[in-house]
Design a protein around this motif. Structure first.
Motif, PDB file in Angstrom:
ATOM      1  N   ALA A   1      37.202  37.542  51.134  1.00 56.64           N
ATOM      2  CA  ALA A   1      37.877  36.659  50.079  1.00 56.64           C
ATOM      3  C   ALA A   1      38.402  35.693  50.644  1.00 56.64           C
ATOM      4  O   ALA A   1      39.060  35.475  51.646  1.00 56.64           O
ATOM      5  CB  ALA A   1      38.887  37.655  49.397  1.00 56.64           C
ATOM      6  N   THR A   2      38.627  34.747  49.754  1.00 56.27           N
ATOM      7  CA  THR A   2      39.418  33.538  49.915  1.00 56.27           C
ATOM      8  C   THR A   2      40.763  33.564  49.158  1.00 56.27           C
ATOM      9  O   THR A   2      40.592  33.668  47.997  1.00 56.27           O
ATOM     10  CB  THR A   2      38.640  32.072  49.710  1.00 56.27           C
ATOM     11  OG1 THR A   2      38.201  32.250  48.332  1.00 56.27           O
ATOM     12  CG2 THR A   2      37.418  32.127  50.377  1.00 56.27           C
ATOM     13  N   VAL A   3      41.982  33.494  49.725  1.00 56.73           N
ATOM     14  CA  VAL A   3      42.911  33.500  49.011  1.00 56.73           C
ATOM     15  C   VAL A   3      43.708  32.172  48.839  1.00 56.73           C
ATOM     16  O   VAL A   3      43.881  31.128  49.704  1.00 56.73           O
ATOM     17  CB  VAL A   3      44.095  34.280  49.854  1.00 56.73           C
ATOM     18  CG1 VAL A   3      45.426  34.292  49.108  1.00 56.73           C
ATOM     19  CG2 VAL A   3      43.419  35.774  50.193  1.00 56.73           C
ATOM     20  N   HIS A   4      44.128  32.000  47.439  1.00 56.72           N
ATOM     21  CA  HIS A   4      44.919  30.671  46.964  1.00 56.72           C
ATOM     22  C   HIS A   4      46.198  30.906  46.439  1.00 56.72           C
ATOM     23  O   HIS A   4      46.342  31.622  45.478  1.00 56.72           O
ATOM     24  CB  HIS A   4      43.721  29.949  45.938  1.00 56.72           C
ATOM     25  CG  HIS A   4      42.409  29.718  46.440  1.00 56.72           C
ATOM     26  ND1 HIS A   4      42.027  28.473  46.930  1.00 56.72           N
ATOM     27  CD2 HIS A   4      41.282  30.379  46.216  1.00 56.72           C
ATOM     28  CE1 HIS A   4      40.940  28.466  47.596  1.00 56.72           C
ATOM     29  NE2 HIS A   4      40.310  29.745  46.993  1.00 56.72           N
ATOM     30  N   THR A   5      47.232  30.453  47.237  1.00 59.69           N
ATOM     31  CA  THR A   5      48.495  30.523  46.568  1.00 59.69           C
ATOM     32  C   THR A   5      48.767  29.336  45.722  1.00 59.69           C
ATOM     33  O   THR A   5      48.479  28.240  45.967  1.00 59.69           O
ATOM     34  CB  THR A   5      49.587  30.627  47.845  1.00 59.69           C
ATOM     35  OG1 THR A   5      49.170  31.792  48.358  1.00 59.69           O
ATOM     36  CG2 THR A   5      50.795  30.849  46.985  1.00 59.69           C
ATOM     37  N   VAL A   6      49.259  29.817  44.382  1.00 65.80           N
ATOM     38  CA  VAL A   6      49.323  28.715  43.615  1.00 65.80           C
ATOM     39  C   VAL A   6      50.903  28.950  42.810  1.00 65.80           C
ATOM     40  O   VAL A   6      51.088  29.811  42.766  1.00 65.80           O
ATOM     41  CB  VAL A   6      48.287  28.738  42.428  1.00 65.80           C
ATOM     42  CG1 VAL A   6      47.160  28.320  42.774  1.00 65.80           C
ATOM     43  CG2 VAL A   6      48.456  29.990  41.489  1.00 65.80           C
TER      44      VAL A   6
END
Length: 351
Positions: free
Chosen positions: A61-66
């Motif tokens: 998985a690629t994790v994106h914090t927004v």
């Protein structure tokens, strides 16, 4: 004899349990959403860091914090994901603002979206809408509903109490919203989807009559189910009618005239109480009042931080927030003076 059926846009999988985040790989594979776990995960700040540490079971998985909650943040998430052709789906893990941000981005990209709720502030975890701030104003966008919905009780137990109470209020508003929908049908002939109305009402009634509270896993499961049912009902109806009537008009009016008083769900529940009183349904009024008192939701202008005249002015203003939607507020056509008298009478009937 011919057989008739209709297609219902509903999640493939719904799970409300402790440890739901840990079972994401199994869910993604079993639901054929992503057999290899090649997903993007959207997280918010704060709790997102804790969740990210638990995602080692999704190594691909690629994790994106927004920073969630705005149209700009949703567009930024879309921009990050647009060129990643390996991604099978977008998994949003967090509260309502994060899930709305992820729903918008997934819809914009045509990606399946998995909604993992860590709080229960409103029915957005499964709904076909995303409320995002644009130019300082909250705007509701139509989006594709999530393909799978999970609610992780391990995280939900840790959510702030005011968020959970907001979810309770949002679930309870369905009772008034469905009554407004039926009123519009009787007066104007507006079509009512009976199945969508029944689903929205059933979940709300379960919350209304459950003896537990936010410290009780059984109650939290019931609340999660009700909010999921509300989102499903909106998808089936093709509008927010099963979940939004005069109750939410009052909440929007309060937000416009007196911002920051309470959560949208809490203000919506007070709106539902007012609409139920104006409708003359004393039996439901008593039940709704008792449930709101039990869960610490405001039932009067004073408990909300206003005087009765200010609340009456907001109720009179409410129909302007949703022009064209017929509710008990439009039906009664009461001015602020008459509404103040009704609100005073209503307070005398509170237990």
């Amino acid at each position: 004899m011919p057989t008739f059926a209709r297609t219902v846009l509903a999640p493939i999988t719904v799970e409300v349990s402790a440890g739901a985040v840990a079972r994401l790989p199994e869910l993604l594979a079993d639901s054929r959403i992503s057999s290899g776990g090649r997903v993007a995960v959207a997280l918010g700040p704060g709790l997102g860091e804790t969740i990210a540490a638990e995602l080692d079971h999704l190594p691909d998985a690629t994790v994106h914090t927004v920073k969630p909650g705005s149209l700009d943040s949703a567009k930024e998430l879309t921009r990050r994901l647009r060129d990643d052709h390996r991604v099978d789906a977008l998994v949003g893990i967090g509260g309502g603002k994060l899930l709305d941000t992820a729903k918008w981005a997934a819809s914009d990209l045509g990606l399946p979206m998995v909604s993992v709720a860590t709080s229960l502030a409103h029915d957005g975890l499964a709904s076909p809408t995303a409320s995002l701030e644009r130019d300082g104003v909250s705007v509701s966008y139509g989006v594709h509903p999530p393909l799978a919905v999970l609610a992780d009780l391990d995280f939900i137990r840790q959510a702030p109490a005011h968020q959970l109470r907001s979810g309770i209020g949002d679930a309870l508003t369905n009772l008034s919203a469905v009554a407004d929908w039926q009123l519009s049908h009787e007066v104007n002939g507006e079509p009512v989807d009976g199945l969508a109305a029944a689903i929205a009402r059933t979940g709300a009634e379960a919350v209304l009559r459950h003896p537990g509270g936010i410290g009780d896993d059984a109650f939290l499961s019931t609340l999660a189910d009700a909010l999921i049912q509300g989102g499903l009902a909106s998808s089936m109806a093709g509008s927010s009618r099963p979940c939004s009537g005069g109750c939410h008009e009052i909440a929007h009016a309060l937000e416009a005239l007196h911002p920051g008083l309470a959560t949208h769900g809490a203000e919506g529940a007070l709106g539902a109480l007012v609409c139920t009183w104006l409708r003359g349904d004393l039996a439901l009024f008593k039940e709704l009042s008792a449930a709101m008192r039990r869960h610490g939701l405001p039932r009067t202008a004073d408990e909300l931080g206003l005087n009765t005249a200010e609340l009456a002015t907001a109720v009179a203003y409410a129909p302007r927030t949703r022009p064209g939607r017929y509710t008990i507020l439009e039906h009664r056509e009461l001015d602020s003076v008459a509404l103040e008298r009704h609100l005073t009478e209503m307070m005398h009937e509170l237990d």
